[in-house]
Motif scaffolding. Structure first.
Motif, mmCIF file in Angstrom:
data_model
loop_
_atom_site.group_PDB
_atom_site.id
_atom_site.type_symbol
_atom_site.label_atom_id
_atom_site.label_comp_id
_atom_site.label_asym_id
_atom_site.label_seq_id
_atom_site.Cartn_x
_atom_site.Cartn_y
_atom_site.Cartn_z
ATOM 1 N N LEU A 1 3.909 0.695 -2.640
ATOM 2 C CA LEU A 1 5.068 0.854 -1.765
ATOM 3 C C LEU A 1 5.711 2.228 -1.926
ATOM 4 O O LEU A 1 6.108 2.859 -0.946
ATOM 5 N N VAL A 2 5.811 2.686 -3.170
ATOM 6 C CA VAL A 2 6.405 3.992 -3.420
ATOM 7 C C VAL A 2 5.547 5.098 -2.819
ATOM 8 O O VAL A 2 6.055 6.041 -2.206
ATOM 9 N N GLY A 3 4.228 5.001 -2.992
ATOM 10 C CA GLY A 3 3.346 5.999 -2.402
ATOM 11 C C GLY A 3 3.459 6.041 -0.892
ATOM 12 O O GLY A 3 3.494 7.127 -0.289
ATOM 13 N N GLU A 4 3.528 4.883 -0.275
ATOM 14 C CA GLU A 4 3.663 4.820 1.181
ATOM 15 C C GLU A 4 5.027 5.351 1.625
ATOM 16 O O GLU A 4 5.148 5.958 2.688
ATOM 17 N N ALA A 5 6.066 5.123 0.816
ATOM 18 C CA ALA A 5 7.392 5.630 1.159
ATOM 19 C C ALA A 5 7.406 7.154 1.161
ATOM 20 O O ALA A 5 8.022 7.780 2.029
ATOM 21 N N LEU A 6 6.735 7.756 0.189
ATOM 22 C CA LEU A 6 6.639 9.216 0.152
ATOM 23 C C LEU A 6 5.912 9.736 1.379
ATOM 24 O O LEU A 6 6.337 10.708 2.010
ATOM 25 N N SER A 7 4.816 9.076 1.738
ATOM 26 C CA SER A 7 4.063 9.477 2.920
ATOM 27 C C SER A 7 4.922 9.370 4.170
ATOM 28 O O SER A 7 4.900 10.252 5.038
ATOM 29 N N GLN A 8 5.710 8.302 4.259
ATOM 30 C CA GLN A 8 6.587 8.111 5.408
ATOM 31 C C GLN A 8 7.613 9.230 5.495
ATOM 32 O O GLN A 8 7.857 9.791 6.569
ATOM 33 N N SER B 1 3.214 -5.336 -9.837
ATOM 34 C CA SER B 1 3.428 -3.950 -10.269
ATOM 35 C C SER B 1 2.580 -2.987 -9.442
ATOM 36 O O SER B 1 3.046 -1.915 -9.031
ATOM 37 N N LEU B 2 1.327 -3.358 -9.190
ATOM 38 C CA LEU B 2 0.457 -2.537 -8.346
ATOM 39 C C LEU B 2 1.013 -2.438 -6.939
ATOM 40 O O LEU B 2 0.980 -1.369 -6.310
ATOM 41 N N TRP B 3 1.521 -3.541 -6.419
ATOM 42 C CA TRP B 3 2.114 -3.566 -5.088
ATOM 43 C C TRP B 3 3.324 -2.635 -5.029
ATOM 44 O O TRP B 3 3.491 -1.887 -4.075
ATOM 45 N N ALA B 4 4.151 -2.659 -6.066
ATOM 46 C CA ALA B 4 5.331 -1.798 -6.100
ATOM 47 C C ALA B 4 4.929 -0.327 -6.090
ATOM 48 O O ALA B 4 5.550 0.500 -5.408
ATOM 49 N N ARG B 5 3.889 0.026 -6.850
ATOM 50 C CA ARG B 5 3.434 1.424 -6.864
ATOM 51 C C ARG B 5 2.903 1.848 -5.501
ATOM 52 O O ARG B 5 3.132 2.980 -5.051
ATOM 53 N N VAL C 1 12.074 -2.802 -3.780
ATOM 54 C CA VAL C 1 11.500 -1.552 -4.269
ATOM 55 C C VAL C 1 11.191 -0.583 -3.135
ATOM 56 O O VAL C 1 11.625 0.574 -3.151
ATOM 57 N N GLY C 2 10.424 -1.045 -2.138
ATOM 58 C CA GLY C 2 10.018 -0.152 -1.054
ATOM 59 C C GLY C 2 11.205 0.365 -0.266
ATOM 60 O O GLY C 2 11.382 1.571 -0.078
ATOM 61 N N ASP C 3 12.043 -0.556 0.189
ATOM 62 C CA ASP C 3 13.227 -0.139 0.941
ATOM 63 C C ASP C 3 14.214 0.587 0.035
ATOM 64 O O ASP C 3 14.934 1.489 0.473
ATOM 65 N N GLY C 4 14.247 0.193 -1.248
ATOM 66 C CA GLY C 4 15.201 0.807 -2.166
ATOM 67 C C GLY C 4 14.955 2.282 -2.379
ATOM 68 O O GLY C 4 15.891 3.090 -2.333
ATOM 69 N N ILE C 5 13.705 2.684 -2.601
ATOM 70 C CA ILE C 5 13.442 4.097 -2.827
ATOM 71 C C ILE C 5 13.626 4.900 -1.538
ATOM 72 O O ILE C 5 14.063 6.050 -1.567
ATOM 73 N N ALA C 6 13.324 4.272 -0.391
ATOM 74 C CA ALA C 6 13.597 4.943 0.884
ATOM 75 C C ALA C 6 15.096 5.153 1.055
ATOM 76 O O ALA C 6 15.551 6.226 1.483
ATOM 77 N N ASP C 7 15.886 4.129 0.697
ATOM 78 C CA ASP C 7 17.340 4.253 0.809
ATOM 79 C C ASP C 7 17.880 5.313 -0.149
ATOM 80 O O ASP C 7 18.838 6.024 0.174
#
Length: 245
Positions: free
Chosen positions: A175-182, A169-173, A113-119
């Motif tokens: 990760l997405v928030g942190e990806a946006l920040s990154q 599910s909370l962890w996945a959310r 999830v985390g790497d996927g949305i970044a990719d």
């Protein structure tokens, strides 16, 4: 003139033609793939089964191969791969430090999830670059093997213990928030990369007190909007693992 001399002479011209934004994109991806190799290799050691160790080891090897392709392409464009990657070491390392998994399952969700949305974000940026860059980025962001492995592992774990679904599910959310920040952090530091969102790399200011070394507000707003547009793929990943958004 020898073939090596010809290549060296063509290097700066090739890099100039590629644009600073493309060099930034390839440098960012190269470092991301290098870090992914080491992280996945470490995750493989923690896998609870030999089959899991083997699967993650294979994925790690593919990431190393992707890193090498990006590294070699930077060389072809006349760029120093190490220098191209250097600006992204701090923000990507900070992203991984903020999202350090606390369990085997969390590491799998992050890899998917985390790497996927970044990719997905990198892929969208590449669509605004030249055709050769688009093809290279697309080929180095293939996630099918990783997706199938991770989804199966997470679904099996949830079937054994349904209580895991809410926590993951909370962890996945997160990760997405942190990806946006990154992404916003990287774009703010690399205006040529952010300017790809405007349809082409901005010419870098060369020296002088008036040099513009920050991204424009409009570019950063487009980064945020682009991430908001990636929710469909994110939702599909969650569903594949048996998680809710």
């Amino acid at each position: 003139m020898s073939e090596q001399q010809t290549s060296a002479a063509a290097g700066p011209a090739a890099a100039s033609a590629a644009g600073a934004g493309v060099i930034d994109l390839l440098g960012l991806l190269a470092y991301a793939r290098l870090v992914a190799f080491f992280r996945l290799a470490g995750d493989a050691e923690l896998a609870p089964t030999l089959a899991g160790k083997g699967q993650l080891a294979e994925i790690a090897v593919s990431e190393q191969a992707n890193y090498r392709r990006l590294h070699d392409r930077l060389r072809e464009l006349g760029a120093d791969p190490e220098e191209a990657m250097r600006p992204f070491v701090v923000p990507l390392d900070a992203w991984h430090a903020r999202t350090e998994p606390q369990s085997w399952l969390e590491s799998l969700v992050k890899a998917y999830v985390g790497d996927g949305i970044a990719d997905d974000f990198y892929r969208r940026l590449a669509e605004l670059a030249d055709l050769e860059t688009q093809a290279l980025v697309r080929d180095t962001l293939v996630e099918s093997g990783r997706a199938e492995f991770v989804a199966a592992q997470v679904r099996a774990a949830i079937a054994d213990d349904p209580r895991l679904a809410g926590r993951l599910s909370l962890w996945a959310r997160r990760l997405v928030g942190e990806a946006l920040s990154q992404a916003q952090s990287v774009a703010a530091r690399r205006p040529d990369l952010a300017a790809l969102l405007g349809g082409g790399a901005r010419e870098s200011a060369k020296g002088g007190a008036g040099a513009d070394d920050t991204a424009q507000p409009g570019d950063l707003a487009m980064v945020s909007r682009m991430f908001a547009d990636l929710t469909d793929a994110h939702t599909a990943r969650l569903e594949a693992m048996g998680l809710s958004g």
